[in-house]
Motif scaffolding. Structure first.
Motif, PDB file in Angstrom:
ATOM      1  N   SER A 100     -42.388 -13.283 -10.790  1.00  0.00           N
ATOM      2  CA  SER A 100     -41.489 -12.256 -10.554  1.00  0.00           C
ATOM      3  C   SER A 100     -41.044 -11.618 -12.074  1.00  0.00           C
ATOM      4  O   SER A 100     -41.268 -12.401 -12.915  1.00  0.00           O
ATOM      5  N   HIS A 101     -40.778 -10.285 -12.095  1.00  0.00           N
ATOM      6  CA  HIS A 101     -40.069  -9.813 -13.392  1.00  0.00           C
ATOM      7  C   HIS A 101     -39.081 -10.539 -14.095  1.00  0.00           C
ATOM      8  O   HIS A 101     -38.607 -10.496 -15.244  1.00  0.00           O
ATOM      9  N   ASP A 102     -38.276 -11.371 -13.244  1.00  0.00           N
ATOM     10  CA  ASP A 102     -37.060 -11.850 -13.471  1.00  0.00           C
ATOM     11  C   ASP A 102     -37.316 -13.386 -14.464  1.00  0.00           C
ATOM     12  O   ASP A 102     -36.536 -13.701 -15.116  1.00  0.00           O
ATOM     13  N   ALA A 103     -38.677 -13.472 -14.551  1.00  0.00           N
ATOM     14  CA  ALA A 103     -39.150 -14.826 -15.309  1.00  0.00           C
ATOM     15  C   ALA A 103     -38.901 -14.551 -16.775  1.00  0.00           C
ATOM     16  O   ALA A 103     -38.603 -15.269 -17.421  1.00  0.00           O
ATOM     17  N   ALA A 104     -38.634 -13.375 -17.342  1.00  0.00           N
ATOM     18  CA  ALA A 104     -38.488 -12.896 -18.690  1.00  0.00           C
ATOM     19  C   ALA A 104     -37.107 -13.329 -18.916  1.00  0.00           C
ATOM     20  O   ALA A 104     -36.820 -13.626 -20.238  1.00  0.00           O
ATOM     21  N   GLU A 105     -36.221 -13.533 -18.009  1.00  0.00           N
ATOM     22  CA  GLU A 105     -34.780 -13.817 -18.336  1.00  0.00           C
ATOM     23  C   GLU A 105     -34.643 -15.219 -18.698  1.00  0.00           C
ATOM     24  O   GLU A 105     -33.730 -15.568 -19.402  1.00  0.00           O
ATOM     25  N   LEU A 106     -35.583 -15.961 -18.402  1.00  0.00           N
ATOM     26  CA  LEU A 106     -35.498 -17.399 -18.653  1.00  0.00           C
ATOM     27  C   LEU A 106     -35.816 -17.585 -20.209  1.00  0.00           C
ATOM     28  O   LEU A 106     -35.059 -18.638 -20.567  1.00  0.00           O
ATOM     29  N   ALA A 107     -36.198 -16.889 -21.005  1.00  0.00           N
ATOM     30  CA  ALA A 107     -36.335 -17.094 -22.397  1.00  0.00           C
ATOM     31  C   ALA A 107     -35.068 -16.756 -22.986  1.00  0.00           C
ATOM     32  O   ALA A 107     -34.748 -17.712 -23.742  1.00  0.00           O
ATOM     33  N   ASP A 108     -33.994 -15.953 -22.422  1.00  0.00           N
ATOM     34  CA  ASP A 108     -32.794 -15.779 -23.252  1.00  0.00           C
ATOM     35  C   ASP A 108     -31.841 -16.589 -22.511  1.00  0.00           C
ATOM     36  O   ASP A 108     -30.697 -16.663 -22.867  1.00  0.00           O
ATOM     37  N   PHE A 109     -32.168 -17.433 -21.536  1.00  0.00           N
ATOM     38  CA  PHE A 109     -31.156 -18.184 -20.586  1.00  0.00           C
ATOM     39  C   PHE A 109     -30.291 -19.134 -21.449  1.00  0.00           C
ATOM     40  O   PHE A 109     -29.232 -19.335 -21.361  1.00  0.00           O
ATOM     41  N   SER A 110     -31.040 -19.756 -22.373  1.00  0.00           N
ATOM     42  CA  SER A 110     -30.154 -20.846 -23.221  1.00  0.00           C
ATOM     43  C   SER A 110     -28.896 -20.322 -23.967  1.00  0.00           C
ATOM     44  O   SER A 110     -28.092 -20.972 -24.178  1.00  0.00           O
ATOM     45  N   THR A 111     -28.917 -19.100 -24.275  1.00  0.00           N
ATOM     46  CA  THR A 111     -27.900 -17.996 -25.106  1.00  0.00           C
ATOM     47  C   THR A 111     -27.032 -17.497 -24.044  1.00  0.00           C
ATOM     48  O   THR A 111     -25.921 -17.283 -24.376  1.00  0.00           O
ATOM     49  N   THR A 112     -27.567 -16.818 -23.048  1.00  0.00           N
ATOM     50  CA  THR A 112     -26.797 -16.015 -22.374  1.00  0.00           C
ATOM     51  C   THR A 112     -26.161 -16.745 -21.067  1.00  0.00           C
ATOM     52  O   THR A 112     -25.041 -15.882 -20.682  1.00  0.00           O
ATOM     53  N   TYR A 113     -26.884 -17.477 -20.245  1.00  0.00           N
ATOM     54  CA  TYR A 113     -26.516 -18.044 -19.228  1.00  0.00           C
ATOM     55  C   TYR A 113     -26.273 -17.043 -18.285  1.00  0.00           C
ATOM     56  O   TYR A 113     -25.229 -17.035 -17.334  1.00  0.00           O
ATOM     57  N   SER A 114     -27.141 -16.133 -18.172  1.00  0.00           N
ATOM     58  CA  SER A 114     -26.906 -15.015 -17.134  1.00  0.00           C
ATOM     59  C   SER A 114     -27.396 -15.589 -15.601  1.00  0.00           C
ATOM     60  O   SER A 114     -28.027 -16.667 -15.671  1.00  0.00           O
ATOM     61  N   GLU A 115     -26.874 -14.900 -14.782  1.00  0.00           N
ATOM     62  CA  GLU A 115     -27.079 -15.455 -13.196  1.00  0.00           C
ATOM     63  C   GLU A 115     -28.584 -15.284 -12.757  1.00  0.00           C
ATOM     64  O   GLU A 115     -29.066 -16.416 -12.349  1.00  0.00           O
ATOM     65  N   ILE A 116     -29.328 -14.293 -13.382  1.00  0.00           N
ATOM     66  CA  ILE A 116     -30.744 -14.233 -13.129  1.00  0.00           C
ATOM     67  C   ILE A 116     -31.573 -15.314 -13.837  1.00  0.00           C
ATOM     68  O   ILE A 116     -32.248 -15.854 -13.280  1.00  0.00           O
ATOM     69  N   GLY A 117     -31.210 -15.672 -15.033  1.00  0.00           N
ATOM     70  CA  GLY A 117     -31.835 -16.578 -15.934  1.00  0.00           C
ATOM     71  C   GLY A 117     -31.495 -17.849 -15.277  1.00  0.00           C
ATOM     72  O   GLY A 117     -32.289 -18.934 -14.968  1.00  0.00           O
ATOM     73  N   ALA A 118     -30.221 -18.208 -14.358  1.00  0.00           N
ATOM     74  CA  ALA A 118     -30.094 -19.704 -13.801  1.00  0.00           C
ATOM     75  C   ALA A 118     -30.807 -19.693 -12.601  1.00  0.00           C
ATOM     76  O   ALA A 118     -31.157 -20.581 -12.329  1.00  0.00           O
ATOM     77  N   ARG A 119     -30.878 -18.520 -11.842  1.00  0.00           N
ATOM     78  CA  ARG A 119     -31.580 -18.521 -10.773  1.00  0.00           C
ATOM     79  C   ARG A 119     -33.267 -18.866 -11.206  1.00  0.00           C
ATOM     80  O   ARG A 119     -33.883 -19.810 -10.431  1.00  0.00           O
ATOM     81  N   THR A 120     -33.583 -18.337 -12.245  1.00  0.00           N
ATOM     82  CA  THR A 120     -35.049 -18.612 -12.258  1.00  0.00           C
ATOM     83  C   THR A 120     -35.160 -19.995 -12.922  1.00  0.00           C
ATOM     84  O   THR A 120     -36.210 -20.553 -12.697  1.00  0.00           O
ATOM     85  N   PHE A 121     -34.430 -20.371 -13.824  1.00  0.00           N
ATOM     86  CA  PHE A 121     -34.326 -21.704 -14.103  1.00  0.00           C
ATOM     87  C   PHE A 121     -34.377 -22.825 -12.967  1.00  0.00           C
ATOM     88  O   PHE A 121     -34.732 -23.768 -12.855  1.00  0.00           O
ATOM     89  N   ALA A 122     -33.485 -22.551 -11.875  1.00  0.00           N
ATOM     90  CA  ALA A 122     -33.481 -23.321 -10.754  1.00  0.00           C
ATOM     91  C   ALA A 122     -34.822 -23.320  -9.998  1.00  0.00           C
ATOM     92  O   ALA A 122     -34.840 -24.558  -9.421  1.00  0.00           O
TER      93      ALA A 122
END
Length: 126
Positions: free
Chosen positions: A4-26
């Motif tokens: 999904s388009h949410d996969a792009a959130e994974l790149a910034d997840f280590s600095t932002t800890y956004s909920e979308i990044g957390a879901r994608t990481f999960a």
């Protein structure tokens, strides 16, 4: 989920800890069979207000036969406003796997891989 388009959130997840990044990481952890870690990050994302994470937890617990947990997470998903618009939208349609994700296995090698398993029922391959 990982397409999904949410996969792009994974790149910034280590600095932002956004909920979308957390879901994608999960979801990535779940694909890698790291279930405890995946459940942790889905709970993190749901606690941060992500309705899809709460829905995924409800679906997981329902599939695992944990009815009370499934109902609790379903209620959380509803309280967070989950509906079909929260489902991921694949970036491409089809069922092809990513390059290198699946190894090609020639038909003549299958008996070696299945060694030790009971034989398939007669006529299954016909």
């Amino acid at each position: 989920m990982l397409r999904s388009h949410d996969a792009a959130e994974l790149a910034d997840f280590s600095t932002t800890y956004s909920e979308i990044g957390a879901r994608t990481f999960a979801c990535l952890l779940y694909q890698l069979d790291c279930l405890d870690a995946a459940l942790y990050w889905w709970r993190f994302a749901a606690g941060a207000g992500d309705p899809l994470s709460a829905h995924l937890l409800a679906a997981y617990h329902a599939a695992a036969g944990r009815g009370p947990d499934a109902r609790a997470w379903r209620a959380s998903a509803r309280l967070l406003g989950f509906n079909d618009t929260h489902l991921p939208h694949p970036t491409r349609h089809g069922t092809t796997a990513a390059e290198g994700y699946v190894e090609h296995l020639p038909w003549n090698k299958i008996p070696e891989v299945l060694h030790g398993f009971p034989p398939p029922p007669e006529g299954l391959g016909r």
